[in-house]
Scaffold this active site. Structure first.
Site, short mmCIF file in Angstrom:
data_model
loop_
_atom_site.label_atom_id
_atom_site.label_comp_id
_atom_site.label_asym_id
_atom_site.label_seq_id
_atom_site.Cartn_x
_atom_site.Cartn_y
_atom_site.Cartn_z
N ASN A 11 1.29 -1.52 0.36
CA ASN A 11 0.32 0.02 -0.06
C ASN A 11 0.70 1.59 0.49
OD1 ASN A 11 -1.17 2.02 1.54
ND2 ASN A 11 -3.00 1.07 1.62
N HIS A 14 1.36 6.04 2.01
CA HIS A 14 1.98 7.16 2.99
C HIS A 14 2.93 8.16 1.89
CE1 HIS A 14 -0.82 6.65 5.74
NE2 HIS A 14 -1.56 5.65 5.82
N HIS A 47 -5.38 3.99 -1.55
CA HIS A 47 -7.19 4.60 -0.92
C HIS A 47 -7.74 5.47 -1.59
CE1 HIS A 47 -9.26 4.11 3.07
NE2 HIS A 47 -10.23 4.67 1.87
N ARG A 49 -9.03 8.26 -0.83
CA ARG A 49 -10.47 8.62 0.32
C ARG A 49 -11.33 9.58 -0.16
NH1 ARG A 49 -9.27 6.39 5.86
NH2 ARG A 49 -10.71 8.09 6.31
N ARG A 53 -6.77 12.55 0.63
CA ARG A 53 -5.84 13.45 2.07
C ARG A 53 -4.15 12.79 1.32
NH1 ARG A 53 -7.47 10.03 7.52
NH2 ARG A 53 -9.24 11.13 6.94
N GLU A 74 -8.75 0.75 -3.13
CA GLU A 74 -9.67 0.62 -1.93
C GLU A 74 -10.95 2.09 -1.74
OE1 GLU A 74 -6.41 -1.21 1.56
OE2 GLU A 74 -6.72 1.04 1.76
N THR A 105 -8.04 3.70 8.41
CA THR A 105 -8.97 2.92 8.95
C THR A 105 -9.60 1.56 10.05
OG1 THR A 105 -8.85 2.41 6.61
CG2 THR A 105 -10.60 0.83 7.16
N GLU A 155 -11.21 -9.30 2.80
CA GLU A 155 -9.84 -9.36 3.96
C GLU A 155 -10.02 -9.20 4.87
OE1 GLU A 155 -7.13 -6.38 1.76
OE2 GLU A 155 -6.62 -5.62 3.68
N HIS A 198 -3.67 -4.53 8.25
CA HIS A 198 -3.95 -3.40 8.82
C HIS A 198 -2.77 -3.37 9.96
CE1 HIS A 198 -5.43 -0.16 11.01
NE2 HIS A 198 -5.36 0.78 10.03
#
Ligand code: PXP
Length: 252
Positions: A11, A14, A47, A49, A53, A74, A105, A155, A198
């Site tokens: 992922n 970030h 993801h 969002r 962000r 996502e 999340t 998931e 996660h």
């Protein structure tokens, strides 16, 4: 008996978080995704969002156009996000809950409570040839609803397990691991492909990677953080080794 191979989805959200801290284009999440592919990631997860962000719409367009490995998008189960997914047609979509005020999340999507919102989106994306996964808590009720909705993949949220490991409380770790193991077995029994993710790190990934029914782990924040110290490729290579070692031991 050797266990089935376990895929690693990286992922890259970030990387975009750091980019957005200053605006501009650096560091580029697409470059990170390519580095992840080169390091052996089996897929890339991003993801989008609702508040944008980290990942932006243009990032999704570039990832879809330029990645070699499958993209797992996502997103929240909303009309806006469904239209975006149908426009870009990623390999997979993972439906996740989203609250604007949360930092990440927090908890799985309650597909029993939100059944009437989620079921038509699962059907629409599935008809478009997108592999739909539902990010759920490891619970029998959630798995049964996922099966009834016709989602091919779930998931399992590993956040409570990751927090238990941080607490160091052995009983709590055992309880959370037990929930994940039971849910993975039940998901496989129902014919679902089972993923997990996660809060996974070098320290806590082993017990998860050893769960035989799991087919894929999705890991982001820790790898991007670790990349500051070792580089992204080294972090991914080490994560893969830990996953493979745990799996080999579990299957021995
Ligand atoms: N899987 C899902 C469905 C997620 O929403 C996230 C967080 O965006 C992850 C995996 C990765 O979690 P982490 O960044 O803590 O590794």
């Amino acid at each position: 008996m050797a266990l089935r191979p376990l895929r690693l989805g990286v992922n890259i959200d970030h990387v975009a978080t750091i980019r957005n801290a200053r605006g501009g284009a650096h560091p580029d999440p697409l470059r990170a995704a390519r580095a992840a592919e080169a390091a052996g990631a089996d897929g890339i997860t991003a993801h989008l969002r609702e508040d944008r962000r980290h990942i932006a719409d243009d990032d999704i367009a570039r990832l879809v156009a330029e990645l070699e490995r499958p993209l797992n998008l996502e997103m929240a189960p909303t009309a806006e996000m469904t239209a975006i997914a149908l426009r870009h047609r990623p390999h997979a979509v993972c439906l996740v809950p989203e609250k604007r005020e949360e930092r990440t999340t927090e908890g799985g999507l309650d597909i029993a409570v939100h059944h009437n919102t989620v079921a038509p989106i699962v059907a629409e994306l599935g008809t478009a040839g997108i592999r739909v996964s539902l990010f759920i808590e490891p619970s029998g009720v959630q798995l049964a609803v996922a099966r009834a909705m016709g989602a091919p993949v779930v998931e399992l949220h590993t956040g409570s397990y990751a927090e238990a490991v941080l607490s160091g409380e052995r009983a709590r770790i055992g309880t959370e691991l037990g929930r994940l193991r039971e849910a993975a077995a039940e998901g496989a029994r129902l014919g679902l492909e089972v993923h997990a993710g996660h809060g996974l790190t070098f320290d806590n990934v082993g017990a998860i990677a050893a769960i035989p029914e799991l087919a894929e782990l999705n890991i982001g924040h820790f790898l991007v953080g670790e990349a500051i110290f070792t580089g992204l490729e080294a972090a991914i290579v080490r994560m893969r080794r830990l996953m493979e070692a745990a799996r080999a031991e579990a299957g021995a």
